[in-house]
Design a protein around this motif. Structure first.
Motif, mmCIF file in Angstrom:
data_model
loop_
_atom_site.group_PDB
_atom_site.id
_atom_site.type_symbol
_atom_site.label_atom_id
_atom_site.label_comp_id
_atom_site.label_asym_id
_atom_site.label_seq_id
_atom_site.Cartn_x
_atom_site.Cartn_y
_atom_site.Cartn_z
ATOM 1 N N GLN A 129 77.433 50.087 22.814
ATOM 2 C CA GLN A 129 77.582 48.637 22.992
ATOM 3 C C GLN A 129 78.497 48.320 24.162
ATOM 4 O O GLN A 129 78.513 47.204 24.665
ATOM 5 N N LEU A 130 79.291 49.311 24.587
ATOM 6 C CA LEU A 130 80.200 49.127 25.718
ATOM 7 C C LEU A 130 79.455 49.365 27.035
ATOM 8 O O LEU A 130 78.639 50.278 27.130
ATOM 9 N N PRO A 131 79.747 48.565 28.059
ATOM 10 C CA PRO A 131 79.073 48.767 29.341
ATOM 11 C C PRO A 131 79.242 50.194 29.882
ATOM 12 O O PRO A 131 78.326 50.739 30.480
ATOM 13 N N LEU A 132 80.391 50.822 29.641
ATOM 14 C CA LEU A 132 80.646 52.173 30.139
ATOM 15 C C LEU A 132 79.694 53.214 29.557
ATOM 16 O O LEU A 132 79.368 54.202 30.212
ATOM 17 N N TYR A 133 79.231 52.987 28.322
ATOM 18 C CA TYR A 133 78.356 53.951 27.649
ATOM 19 C C TYR A 133 76.974 53.381 27.330
ATOM 20 O O TYR A 133 76.243 53.933 26.523
ATOM 21 N N ARG A 134 76.591 52.297 27.990
ATOM 22 C CA ARG A 134 75.302 51.659 27.739
ATOM 23 C C ARG A 134 74.160 52.649 27.957
ATOM 24 O O ARG A 134 74.043 53.261 29.014
#
Length: 111
Positions: free
Chosen positions: A71-76
């Motif tokens: 859900q985080l942009p870093l781990y999308r």
């Protein structure tokens, strides 16, 4: 008996029930009549990060962990490697959850 009042959105209001406290959230009206809006991440490119977790029997804790990270942009849309091989986890994964026997925030290892 008396029933609790139904949920109704308002700002900074709490409805207290003998066993449960409900936080009432403010909402905005939209044409789709949904009381919330999802974060739009479709404009972001998929992540190049890799999430590592254990192989074997599915358990809810690593499934939730992977979902939350994605859900985080870093781990999308990150790739997930499922293994118990510590060499693979160390060499190929940017973050490791629920496997490895190590909890080290600096190394992004969370077991």
């Amino acid at each position: 008996g008396s029933r609790p009042k139904p949920y109704h959105p308002s700002i900074n209001n709490y409805h207290r029930h003998p066993t449960t406290t409900f936080l009432k959230m403010s909402t905005t009206t939209s044409s789709s009549s949904q009381p919330y809006k999802r974060a739009k991440l479709s404009h972001l490119p998929p992540s190049t990060k890799t999430i590592g977790t254990h192989s074997g029997t599915f358990q809810a804790d690593e499934a939730l962990g992977v979902w939350l990270l994605r859900q985080l942009p870093l781990y999308r849309q990150s790739t997930v490697i499922r293994t118990r091989d510590s060499a693979v986890l160390d060499e190929k994964c940017d973050i490791v959850i629920d496997v490895g026997g190590v909890y080290d925030h600096e190394k992004l290892r969370y077991d």
